[in-house]
Design an enzyme around this catalytic site. Structure first.
Site, PDB file in Angstrom:
ATOM      1  N   GLN A 207     121.656 -29.455 -46.379  1.00  0.00           N
ATOM      2  CA  GLN A 207     121.479 -28.010 -46.241  1.00  0.00           C
ATOM      3  C   GLN A 207     121.974 -27.288 -47.501  1.00  0.00           C
ATOM      4  OE1 GLN A 207     119.912 -26.483 -43.901  1.00  0.00           O
ATOM      5  NE2 GLN A 207     120.001 -27.679 -42.022  1.00  0.00           N
ATOM      6  N   ASP A 261     115.265 -42.004 -38.297  1.00  0.00           N
ATOM      7  CA  ASP A 261     114.511 -41.332 -39.362  1.00  0.00           C
ATOM      8  C   ASP A 261     113.531 -42.337 -39.965  1.00  0.00           C
ATOM      9  OD1 ASP A 261     115.272 -38.514 -41.045  1.00  0.00           O
ATOM     10  OD2 ASP A 261     113.962 -39.928 -42.076  1.00  0.00           O
ATOM     11  N   ASP A 314     116.541 -31.935 -35.972  1.00  0.00           N
ATOM     12  CA  ASP A 314     116.547 -30.978 -37.085  1.00  0.00           C
ATOM     13  C   ASP A 314     115.439 -31.400 -38.045  1.00  0.00           C
ATOM     14  OD1 ASP A 314     117.073 -29.141 -39.027  1.00  0.00           O
ATOM     15  OD2 ASP A 314     119.020 -29.964 -39.620  1.00  0.00           O
ATOM     16  N   CYS A 342     114.495 -24.330 -39.269  1.00  0.00           N
ATOM     17  CA  CYS A 342     114.552 -23.341 -40.353  1.00  0.00           C
ATOM     18  C   CYS A 342     113.220 -22.611 -40.487  1.00  0.00           C
ATOM     19  CB  CYS A 342     114.916 -24.010 -41.676  1.00  0.00           C
ATOM     20  SG  CYS A 342     113.715 -25.237 -42.230  1.00  0.00           S
TER      21      CYS A 342
END
EC number: 2.1.1.-
Length: 389
Positions: A207, A261, A314, A342
């Site tokens: 981030q 992931d 996320d 986001c």
């Protein structure tokens, strides 16, 4: 003719608004996509100016025929392809301003043919700076348009270069078309988030607002503790886990954490961060979520039928990929999902599918991107009990 003001307003579209008005703007923008938003405020960033820990800069000619490190306008608006100085922009970390100024001076006073202002197209189009707020680490990644070149390597490892940048301790990487070369130090930095420390490589996602990220992760932790029903067999799935930051942050309240992931380099970094923080109860898996999530839940239930499951996701700005939404919907034992986003547009799109099985019960909006329209959403989704319908 385009100007530095044009560039500033493209990078920082809300820079001319006072900060409270920026937060109102963000809230109203989110409500355009989510009219029934479960909150009426956007939590402010702890740092409004100088907050970025990573930025990419263009390198090229200014409108004064000087090599400049900064920003250029999009091609359709930039008839001259000028690059405008970035050092007055409000989002730059102070070390970035210092580094950009010194390297810009070096490029101007030790000009080379491969990026010379006398040539039409530079072979050194951009550089990225990654810096930290808690460890003082800095890394520069130069992008070179061509294969590995010893002249370029020697240029950025010369005594003259280090004399100009003086006391700044930096790691330097050059990204060639065929490889990445570490010129000085390492291809990573370290950053702390509260009590945890993370390795951030030249390719890692992290981030961009460190201080606001600490607020973000603490809010995710608070929401998780609010809705989890501890059984002693509580299992968390950190979906799109990246370098493992959220899973590591939440690991202390779960019996077991699985981070999933598809990017191998992210999983390598995540495993390093696991060891760095001495987290024994987390396992990172390099695989599409669609291939492993349901299988992992089944295996956990076979070992312990009393296992309870919680998930946090996320995803990147583009949202969930492939069939991840349907995979999550097909997990009846997954009662809660915290979606960190986001991008309200892709969140709304993903909810068109997730909303068939989940409903939003709590939302927090947090500003990670002052002076821009962007905002972070934390949405708690609870499995709908379809038996009552």
């Amino acid at each position: 003719m385009e100007s530095i003001n044009d560039v500033s307003e493209i990078c920082l579209q809300l820079v001319n608004l006072n900060y409270s008005d920026q937060l109102d703007f963000k809230l109203n923008l989110i409500k355009q996509y989510i009219p029934n938003l479960l909150t009426n405020q956007v939590i402010a960033s702890p740092l409004v100016d100088n907050y970025r820990n990573k930025l990419r800069f263009d390198i090229g000619l200014s409108n004064h025929d000087l090599i400049t490190i900064g920003y250029s306008l999009p091609k359709k608006k930039n008839t001259h392809r000028y690059v405008y100085s970035s050092i007055s922009m409000k989002h730059l970390h102070p070390k970035m301003i210092q580094i950009v100024s010194k390297i810009e001076l070096f490029l101007r006073t030790h000009e080379q043919s491969w990026y010379s202002i006398k040539h039409g197209e530079t072979l050194l189009p951009s550089m990225t700076i990654r810096t930290s707020f808690h460890t003082e680490d800095v890394m520069i990644i130069f992008k070179f348009k061509g294969p590995q070149n010893e002249t370029v390597i020697n240029y950025f490892s010369s005594d003259i270069f280090y004399e100009i940048i003086e006391s700044i301790e930096i790691n330097i990487v050059i990204e060639f078309s065929d490889c990445r070369k570490i010129v000085k130090g390492h291809n990573y930095i370290h950053e702390k988030l509260d009590d945890y420390i993370f390795k951030i490589t030249d390719e890692s996602f992290f981030q961009v607002n460190t201080l606001a990220t600490e607020v973000l992760y603490n809010k995710v932790l608070e929401l998780t503790m609010k809705y989890i029903k501890p059984t002693g067999q509580d299992i968390l799935f950190d979906l799109c886990c990246g370098t493992g930051t959220i899973g590591i942050y939440l690991s202390k309240i779960f019996t077991k954490v699985f981070g999933i992931d598809i990017k191998q380099s992210s999983i390598i970094d995540a495993n390093h961060n696991k060891l760095l923080n001495n987290i024994p109860n987390i396992e990172f898996i390099c695989n599409p979520i669609e291939n492993v999530l349901e299988k992992l839940i089944s295996e956990c239930l076979e070992k312990n039928p009393d296992s309870t499951f919680f998930a946090v996701v996320d995803p990147p700005r583009t949202g969930m990929h492939g069939g991840v939404q349907n995979t999550i919907n097909n997990c009846p034992n997954l009662e809660y999902l915290i979606y960190v986003s986001c991008n309200v547009v892709t969140f709304k799109r993903d909810m068109e599918i997730l909303g068939k099985q989940f409903e939003a019960i709590e939302t927090i909006c947090l500003d990670l991107f002052p002076h821009t329209p962007h905002c972070e959403l934390i949405v708690v989704l609870k499995k709908i009990d379809l038996s009552i319908y």
